[in-house]
Motif scaffolding. Structure first.
Motif, short mmCIF file in Angstrom:
data_model
loop_
_atom_site.label_atom_id
_atom_site.label_comp_id
_atom_site.label_asym_id
_atom_site.label_seq_id
_atom_site.Cartn_x
_atom_site.Cartn_y
_atom_site.Cartn_z
N LEU A 188 0.81 -1.15 -0.02
CA LEU A 188 0.16 -0.07 -0.19
C LEU A 188 0.84 1.15 0.18
O LEU A 188 2.09 1.06 0.58
N MET A 189 0.41 2.25 -0.41
CA MET A 189 1.11 3.69 -0.67
C MET A 189 0.21 4.84 -0.40
O MET A 189 -1.11 4.71 -0.73
N ARG A 204 -4.91 10.28 1.40
CA ARG A 204 -5.52 9.02 0.95
C ARG A 204 -4.56 7.91 0.96
O ARG A 204 -3.22 8.26 0.69
N THR A 205 -5.11 6.87 0.89
CA THR A 205 -4.23 5.64 0.78
C THR A 205 -4.58 4.44 -0.30
O THR A 205 -5.83 4.34 -0.22
N ALA A 206 -3.62 4.31 -1.27
CA ALA A 206 -3.76 3.25 -2.00
C ALA A 206 -3.52 1.82 -1.59
O ALA A 206 -2.46 1.46 -1.24
N LEU A 207 -4.42 0.79 -1.99
CA LEU A 207 -4.01 -0.60 -1.68
C LEU A 207 -4.03 -1.27 -2.91
O LEU A 207 -4.38 -1.10 -4.08
N LEU A 208 -2.71 -2.17 -3.20
CA LEU A 208 -2.33 -2.72 -4.26
C LEU A 208 -2.12 -4.03 -4.10
O LEU A 208 -2.07 -4.59 -3.00
N LYS A 214 -5.59 -1.75 -6.70
CA LYS A 214 -6.98 -2.30 -6.65
C LYS A 214 -7.78 -1.31 -5.77
O LYS A 214 -9.24 -1.34 -6.06
N LEU A 215 -7.32 -0.34 -4.96
CA LEU A 215 -8.76 0.11 -4.28
C LEU A 215 -7.79 1.63 -3.68
O LEU A 215 -6.66 1.61 -3.19
N ILE A 216 -8.60 2.79 -3.54
CA ILE A 216 -7.86 4.00 -2.92
C ILE A 216 -8.98 4.25 -1.73
O ILE A 216 -10.12 4.39 -2.20
#
Length: 363
Positions: A188-189, A204-208, A214-216
Motif C-alpha cells: 500500500l502507498m 488518502r491511501t492506495a491498496l495494491l 486495486k482500491l484507494i
C-alpha cells in the motif's frame, strides 16, 4: 636480489591500480525526487522526471532552488542514462528521498520500476515511495513557499521530523519491495494530490496487489486504517450520543487479531483497546455518566472498522497481513491455496473497548 624482487613486485602492483573515479561534490547533481509516469508514446512508455537540487547559499523559507528534467524512454534505466546528456554534472541518487509513481502507471503495472529500484545500488532503501495524482510530473513542478531545502517539503511530510498526520500512511522502498513479494501481505502507498502551485494534500491511501492499484481509501478510511494497522495515537474519532456530536482524541490504542472458527465458520476476530479524551463535547458532560457514551462509541467504531475490513476483503487485497499470519500458524504444502479459498468468504468480528479518561482541560 631479494630487495630487487620486492621493488619489482611493488611497482607491478602499483601499475595494476586504476585511476580515481571519484568526482567532487561541485561536479555532481543530487537527485532529491524522481517521478515515473506512463507516457502516451507506446514505443517510449515511461516518462521520467528528475528533481535536481541546485545549491544555494541561502537557507530560509522560499530559498529552495531546483531544476526539473523530463524525458520519455523505452525503459527506466535507459531514460536515466539519457538524462545525463541533459545536464553538465554526474547524476547522484544517493540523496533521493522520494519516489513518485503516476496514478496511471500504478493502476497498470508497477513491477518494472520496482525491479529497477531494487537493483540499483545507489538508491536508499529507506526512501519514501508514493503515488502522484494525477501524475508525478505535475507534483514535482510544485514549488512550496515554505521549502528551505530542495525537495524537503515532501520528505518532511512523510518523516517524523516534520508533520505527523493520522491521514498519511508512510511507505519506504524496502517495505514496499517486501510486501510486493510476500505471500499473504500486500503493498500500500500514500496518494499525493496537488492542491495549488505551492502545496500538496496527502490524506488518502492506495491498496495494491502484486501488480497494480486495486482500491484507494478515502481520507476517513485512511485514518481508520492507520489506527487499526499501525496503532496510530495522534489521531481522533467522531461519534454521536443522543444527537450530540462528539470528537475524541486518542491517547493510547492497541489492536490485535486472531484467525479461527466460530460456530463452524472461519472468522477473523479483531480486538481494539483505546483510551481517549474529549476534544469537542457539550458543556456539562463532565458530570454525566460516561459508560453509556463509551458503549455508543464502541458500537460506532466497531461498525466503521467492520465496513473497512469488508471493503478491503472485497477488493481481494490483504495489507494487514491476515494471510501471512495464517501461513505462520498452519504449516503445510497447500496452506497458501487454502487461504486463498478462505479469505474471500471469511467473516470478521470487531470488538472495541474504548475508555474515556477525561474531558480535556475544562469540564
Amino acid at each position: 636480489m631479494r630487495l630487487f624482487i620486492r621493488i619489482f613486485l611493488a611497482l607491478f602492483a602499483v601499475s595494476l591500480l586504476g585511476g580515481c573515479g571519484f568526482k567532487d561534490i561541485d561536479k555532481r547533481f543530487f537527485v532529491v525526487a524522481l517521478g515515473i509516469d506512463q507516457s502516451d508514446n507506446e514505443k517510449k512508455p515511461y516518462r521520467l522526471t528528475l528533481q535536481l537540487a541546485v545549491p544555494s547559499p541561502k537557507i530560509e523559507p522560499g530559498a529552495s532552488k531546483t531544476q526539473i528534467e523530463t524525458i520519455d524512454s523505452q525503459s527506466i534505466a535507459e531514460g536515466v542514462r539519457m538524462l545525463k546528456a541533459y545536464v553538465d554534472k554526474e547524476l547522484d541518487f544517493g540523496h533521493c528521498k522520494v519516489f513518485l509513481i503516476g496514478e496511471k502507471l500504478a493502476r497498470k503495472d508497477y513491477q518494472d520500476l520496482l525491479q529497477w529500484m531494487s537493483r540499483r545500488r545507489d538508491i536508499q532503501s529507506v526512501a519514501d515511495i508514493a503515488i502522484g495524482k494525477p501524475d508525478a510530473e505535475s507534483l514535482l513542478q510544485v514549488q512550496p513557499l515554505s521549502e528551505r531545502y530542495p525537495g524537503n517539503t515532501l520528505f518532511l511530510s512523510f518523516g517524523a521530523d516534520g508533520t505527523e498526520s493520522s491521514y498519511t500512511y508512510v511507505e519506504s522502498v524496502s517495505d514496499f519491495s517486501r510486501r510486493a513479494s510476500e505471500k499473504g501481505l500486500d503493498p500500500l502507498m500514500p496518494v499525493i494530490y496537488k492542491d495549488t502551485k505551492e502545496s500538496f494534500i496527502i490524506n488518502r491511501t492506495a491498496l495494491l496487489n502484486k501488480k497494480r492499484v486495486k482500491l484507494i481509501l478515502s481520507s476517513a478510511e485512511s485514518q481508520l486504517y492507520n489506527q487499526l494497522a499501525n496503532d496510530f495515537t495522534k489521531s481522533s474519532m467522531h461519534g454521536m450520543f443522543e444527537g450530540m456530536d462528539l470528537v475524541v482524541a486518542i491517547t493510547a490504542i492497541h489492536s490485535n487479531f486472531r484467525i479461527g472458527k466460530q460456530n463452524g465458520e472461519d472468522t477473523i476476530t479483531v480486538n481494539i483497546k483505546m483510551r481517549v479524551v474529549f476534544e469537542e463535547a457539550p458543556k456539562g458532560l463532565y458530570d454525566e455518566q460516561w459508560r453509556p457514551i463509551e458503549i455508543s462509541l464502541n458500537q460506532e467504531y466497531a461498525k466503521s472498522c467492520l465496513a473497512l475490513l469488508k471493503k478491503i476483503q472485497k477488493a481481494n487485497v490483504d495489507p494487514i497481513g491476515f494471510g501471512l499470519r495464517y501461513r505462520a500458524n498452519h504449516p503445510g504444502k497447500d496452506v497458501w491455496k487454502e487461504w486463498k479459498s478462505i479469505y474471500p468468504n471469511i467473516a470478521f468480528k470487531v470488538n472495541a473497548d474504548i475508555r474515556i479518561e477525561g474531558t480535556g482541560l475544562i469540564k
